[in-house]
Design a protein around this motif. Sequence first.
Motif, PDB file in Angstrom:
ATOM      1  N   GLU A  14      63.543  65.025   7.455  1.00 24.70           N
ATOM      2  CA  GLU A  14      64.838  65.700   7.343  1.00 24.70           C
ATOM      3  C   GLU A  14      65.148  66.552   8.572  1.00 24.70           C
ATOM      4  O   GLU A  14      66.304  66.668   8.995  1.00 24.70           O
ATOM      5  CB  GLU A  14      64.891  66.540   6.076  1.00 24.70           C
ATOM      6  N   LEU A  17      66.822  64.382  11.099  1.00 23.52           N
ATOM      7  CA  LEU A  17      67.821  63.495  10.518  1.00 23.52           C
ATOM      8  C   LEU A  17      68.884  63.057  11.529  1.00 23.52           C
ATOM      9  O   LEU A  17      69.361  61.911  11.495  1.00 23.52           O
ATOM     10  CB  LEU A  17      68.488  64.177   9.319  1.00 23.52           C
ATOM     11  N   ALA A 148      73.344  60.558   6.134  1.00 25.85           N
ATOM     12  CA  ALA A 148      72.608  59.993   7.268  1.00 25.85           C
ATOM     13  C   ALA A 148      73.450  58.946   7.977  1.00 25.85           C
ATOM     14  O   ALA A 148      74.379  58.364   7.398  1.00 25.85           O
ATOM     15  CB  ALA A 148      71.297  59.368   6.782  1.00 25.85           C
TER      16      ALA A 148
END
Length: 264
Positions: A14, A17, A148
């Motif tokens: 994350e 990302l 994303a």
Amino acid sequence: MARLGLLDALEALETHLDALVIIGAQAVYLHTGGTEIALAEFTTDGDVAVNPDFLSSDPLVEEAMSAGGFAPDPRPSAIGSWISPHGVPVDLMVPDAVAGAGRRGVRVPPHGSHSMRRARGIEATLIDNSTMTIRALDPVADPRQFDASVAGPAALLVAKLHKIHDRLGAPSRQDNKDAHDVYRLLRAVETPVFLDAIARLLGSGAGAEVTREALDHLGVLFARGAGARGSVMAGAAEELVGDPASVSESVAILAQDLLEARRP
């Protein structure tokens, strides 16, 4: 399970990302899910392209994946492949044009050279992509979601064409479903969407060469007719569940239409 594996990877990475772009079959299905096609959507893994320009140095990719419960694929040839806590393979790939020196591993210090692998043909995914919300297929059981980047249809078409072409000399590595994904993309996405993205890719640095090559592959493998190698493979993927001859004919016509539309 494949979607859960992808979510596990996005959660583990994350912090990074902004450097990730979802590619492969899961990205194809995110763009084509509403299209009625006999062959059901199916994949067993997750594929992620990594843009080293946006990759931070902390945490290291290998440390983040390990902390997320992933283990490196033990096969010596499986560089950049990680196995999720649920047994799902997730491949982290850096486009060859930006992967630094090397043959299979990457040179993106301080990250380990085997934490990701280089792959030629996915360069376009760093240019043609957009943000989408990635959720579990059963959001009640798994409420996680991530915004994303997902490779666009043109970049996915380029990547699939390279993958098919590169495996022609290795029958054991050929997968008819890759050719069927080309059919799925051409069926689901309007020609102007492809044309706009292809024009941008041909004018880009890293993506121009692989895009030109992919258009050549499209002409040879599909646009030459229903008997062309890729057209036959796409039809064969629907053996026992659909109409192989119709698929082979349709994908050839769709490929011809796209290439014709590019001409002045």
